[in-house]
Scaffold this motif. Sequence first.
Motif, mmCIF file in Angstrom:
data_model
loop_
_atom_site.group_PDB
_atom_site.id
_atom_site.type_symbol
_atom_site.label_atom_id
_atom_site.label_comp_id
_atom_site.label_asym_id
_atom_site.label_seq_id
_atom_site.Cartn_x
_atom_site.Cartn_y
_atom_site.Cartn_z
ATOM 1 N N VAL A 192 0.834 -1.202 0.000
ATOM 2 C CA VAL A 192 0.000 0.000 0.000
ATOM 3 C C VAL A 192 0.870 1.254 0.000
ATOM 4 O O VAL A 192 0.512 2.276 -0.584
ATOM 5 N N SER A 193 2.043 1.185 0.620
ATOM 6 C CA SER A 193 2.973 2.314 0.560
ATOM 7 C C SER A 193 3.521 2.504 -0.844
ATOM 8 O O SER A 193 3.760 3.628 -1.294
ATOM 9 N N GLN A 194 3.707 1.401 -1.559
ATOM 10 C CA GLN A 194 4.232 1.470 -2.928
ATOM 11 C C GLN A 194 3.157 1.920 -3.916
ATOM 12 O O GLN A 194 3.405 2.758 -4.783
ATOM 13 N N TYR A 195 1.965 1.336 -3.798
ATOM 14 C CA TYR A 195 0.845 1.679 -4.677
ATOM 15 C C TYR A 195 -0.177 2.451 -3.848
ATOM 16 O O TYR A 195 -1.205 1.913 -3.429
ATOM 17 N N ARG A 196 0.091 3.706 -3.643
ATOM 18 C CA ARG A 196 -0.621 4.479 -2.617
ATOM 19 C C ARG A 196 -2.104 4.670 -2.908
ATOM 20 O O ARG A 196 -2.877 4.939 -1.980
ATOM 21 N N THR A 197 -2.511 4.591 -4.159
ATOM 22 C CA THR A 197 -3.917 4.804 -4.475
ATOM 23 C C THR A 197 -4.542 3.583 -5.148
ATOM 24 O O THR A 197 -5.513 3.693 -5.883
ATOM 25 N N HIS A 198 -3.985 2.430 -4.888
ATOM 26 C CA HIS A 198 -4.536 1.169 -5.395
ATOM 27 C C HIS A 198 -5.654 0.741 -4.445
ATOM 28 O O HIS A 198 -5.411 0.311 -3.319
ATOM 29 N N GLU A 199 -6.893 0.871 -4.877
ATOM 30 C CA GLU A 199 -8.028 0.651 -3.990
ATOM 31 C C GLU A 199 -8.157 -0.806 -3.551
ATOM 32 O O GLU A 199 -8.539 -1.091 -2.413
ATOM 33 N N GLY A 200 -7.869 -1.740 -4.464
ATOM 34 C CA GLY A 200 -7.984 -3.146 -4.100
ATOM 35 C C GLY A 200 -7.023 -3.536 -2.989
ATOM 36 O O GLY A 200 -7.400 -4.217 -2.024
ATOM 37 N N LEU A 201 -5.759 -3.108 -3.100
ATOM 38 C CA LEU A 201 -4.778 -3.428 -2.061
ATOM 39 C C LEU A 201 -5.138 -2.747 -0.747
ATOM 40 O O LEU A 201 -4.955 -3.323 0.335
ATOM 41 N N CYS A 202 -5.651 -1.522 -0.830
ATOM 42 C CA CYS A 202 -6.075 -0.833 0.384
ATOM 43 C C CYS A 202 -7.204 -1.588 1.067
ATOM 44 O O CYS A 202 -7.213 -1.740 2.297
ATOM 45 N N ALA A 203 -8.155 -2.095 0.286
ATOM 46 C CA ALA A 203 -9.266 -2.869 0.864
ATOM 47 C C ALA A 203 -8.740 -4.132 1.533
ATOM 48 O O ALA A 203 -9.214 -4.523 2.609
ATOM 49 N N HIS A 204 -7.751 -4.787 0.909
ATOM 50 C CA HIS A 204 -7.146 -5.978 1.526
ATOM 51 C C HIS A 204 -6.510 -5.622 2.870
ATOM 52 O O HIS A 204 -6.676 -6.341 3.864
ATOM 53 N N LEU A 205 -5.759 -4.512 2.893
ATOM 54 C CA LEU A 205 -5.105 -4.101 4.135
ATOM 55 C C LEU A 205 -6.136 -3.761 5.202
ATOM 56 O O LEU A 205 -5.979 -4.142 6.371
ATOM 57 N N MET A 206 -7.190 -3.059 4.811
ATOM 58 C CA MET A 206 -8.237 -2.704 5.770
ATOM 59 C C MET A 206 -8.847 -3.954 6.393
ATOM 60 O O MET A 206 -9.039 -4.024 7.622
ATOM 61 N N LEU A 207 -9.133 -4.958 5.563
ATOM 62 C CA LEU A 207 -9.741 -6.186 6.097
ATOM 63 C C LEU A 207 -8.766 -6.929 7.005
ATOM 64 O O LEU A 207 -9.147 -7.417 8.072
ATOM 65 N N ALA A 208 -7.503 -7.021 6.583
ATOM 66 C CA ALA A 208 -6.507 -7.727 7.394
ATOM 67 C C ALA A 208 -6.347 -7.054 8.758
ATOM 68 O O ALA A 208 -6.261 -7.725 9.801
ATOM 69 N N LEU A 209 -6.305 -5.734 8.764
ATOM 70 C CA LEU A 209 -6.192 -5.003 10.030
ATOM 71 C C LEU A 209 -7.438 -5.198 10.887
ATOM 72 O O LEU A 209 -7.344 -5.439 12.110
ATOM 73 N N TYR A 210 -8.598 -5.103 10.282
ATOM 74 C CA TYR A 210 -9.855 -5.238 11.024
ATOM 75 C C TYR A 210 -9.949 -6.624 11.659
ATOM 76 O O TYR A 210 -10.306 -6.768 12.829
ATOM 77 N N ARG A 211 -9.630 -7.651 10.872
ATOM 78 C CA ARG A 211 -9.707 -9.022 11.399
ATOM 79 C C ARG A 211 -8.642 -9.286 12.457
ATOM 80 O O ARG A 211 -8.760 -10.227 13.233
ATOM 81 N N SER A 212 -7.590 -8.465 12.469
ATOM 82 C CA SER A 212 -6.537 -8.616 13.487
ATOM 83 C C SER A 212 -6.843 -7.798 14.735
ATOM 84 O O SER A 212 -5.983 -7.636 15.601
ATOM 85 N N GLY A 213 -8.051 -7.244 14.813
ATOM 86 C CA GLY A 213 -8.452 -6.462 15.975
ATOM 87 C C GLY A 213 -7.949 -5.045 15.971
ATOM 88 O O GLY A 213 -7.889 -4.398 17.029
ATOM 89 N N ARG A 214 -7.620 -4.520 14.796
ATOM 90 C CA ARG A 214 -7.061 -3.162 14.702
ATOM 91 C C ARG A 214 -7.974 -2.293 13.831
ATOM 92 O O ARG A 214 -7.590 -1.830 12.769
ATOM 93 N N ARG A 215 -9.195 -2.099 14.314
ATOM 94 C CA ARG A 215 -10.160 -1.346 13.534
ATOM 95 C C ARG A 215 -9.707 0.091 13.318
ATOM 96 O O ARG A 215 -9.914 0.667 12.244
ATOM 97 N N ASP A 216 -9.060 0.687 14.314
ATOM 98 C CA ASP A 216 -8.599 2.068 14.157
ATOM 99 C C ASP A 216 -7.575 2.189 13.030
ATOM 100 O O ASP A 216 -7.595 3.142 12.238
ATOM 101 N N ALA A 217 -6.664 1.201 12.932
ATOM 102 C CA ALA A 217 -5.663 1.222 11.867
ATOM 103 C C ALA A 217 -6.309 0.995 10.502
ATOM 104 O O ALA A 217 -5.883 1.578 9.496
ATOM 105 N N ALA A 218 -7.363 0.172 10.471
ATOM 106 C CA ALA A 218 -8.071 -0.070 9.216
ATOM 107 C C ALA A 218 -8.737 1.211 8.720
ATOM 108 O O ALA A 218 -8.666 1.553 7.534
ATOM 109 N N VAL A 219 -9.372 1.932 9.643
ATOM 110 C CA VAL A 219 -10.018 3.194 9.281
ATOM 111 C C VAL A 219 -8.978 4.220 8.856
ATOM 112 O O VAL A 219 -9.181 4.996 7.909
ATOM 113 N N ASN A 220 -7.832 4.207 9.526
ATOM 114 C CA ASN A 220 -6.757 5.140 9.184
ATOM 115 C C ASN A 220 -6.202 4.854 7.786
ATOM 116 O O ASN A 220 -5.854 5.780 7.041
ATOM 117 N N ALA A 221 -6.119 3.571 7.412
ATOM 118 C CA ALA A 221 -5.649 3.210 6.072
ATOM 119 C C ALA A 221 -6.570 3.795 5.000
ATOM 120 O O ALA A 221 -6.111 4.297 3.970
#
Length: 285
Positions: free
Chosen positions: A195-224
């Motif tokens: 996500v740092s490399q492809y800063r506006t790639h929506e699909g990768l951002c959605a993947h990161l958001m889900l991974a963070l959310y499922r890891s109990g880091r909802r705040d980080a997911a929203v921040n992403a």
Amino acid sequence: MEIEVLGPLAAAHNGTSFAPTAGKPRTVLAMLALHAGSVVAVDQLITELWPHGRPRSAKTIVQTYILSLRNRIARCRPNGDSSRAAAKGLLATLPGGYQLNAPEARIDVVQFEKFACAGHRAREIGDFIAASRAFSDALTLWRGGALMDVQRGPHLDVDVQRLEEARLNVLDCRIDADLRLGRHHELLGELSALVSQYRTHEGLCAHLMLALYRSGRRDAAVNAYGKLHTCLIGELGLEPSAPLRRLHRTMLASGRDTQDLDTSWHEATTEGRHRIVTGDFVRGR
């Protein structure tokens, strides 16, 4: 014969390299290698070598490069005249151009496409373990940027762009399969870097958001999501796609059904595969 284009150009026969070191002959070999089994027209080679104007002797120079390549291939074989005849068979002159004849099993880009197709087939029937494995096998063939050490003209530029898009698509699909297998913790580091490399790639951002959310880091997911929104608005004047906005709202609404979350994620990543915009390039798959 072995041909590798998914990284620095490499070509070997009987275990001996025949890749030239000079720039233009390497370009010729790259054109032939990427289209192994098909005729590459002389005019295509000339345009690739001299995109801003061909010399009068262009055809003769191309013939010289082809002869040099054949000689290099022949030197990989020990049998004199039969080696030269074999080299002509491997690098054939055909009406209108030249054709490199290499076994498909020894060309890395052909193997990449086969693994990718196997991954897509497995993904379509819901076998995400097989899909992840096939996509991973495809990605391991890459040794760097495609033809990263070759001087490229207009034809190779298009080919390399196509290959890089295919690589990103396979990477996206492998991550999708891994998330469906519950591997969100293992993906966090890789996704953060992507996500740092492809800063506006929506699909990768959605993947990161889900991974963070499922890891109990909802705040980080929203921040992403917030970082993506800022990049899209600031750099391109675009809003995130509607599916990604829905994923964001679903995460904000605590207590929402996980089915809602999975549906929103699936919609966001599907949309993201058709709407990819980065600061370095624009892609459409």
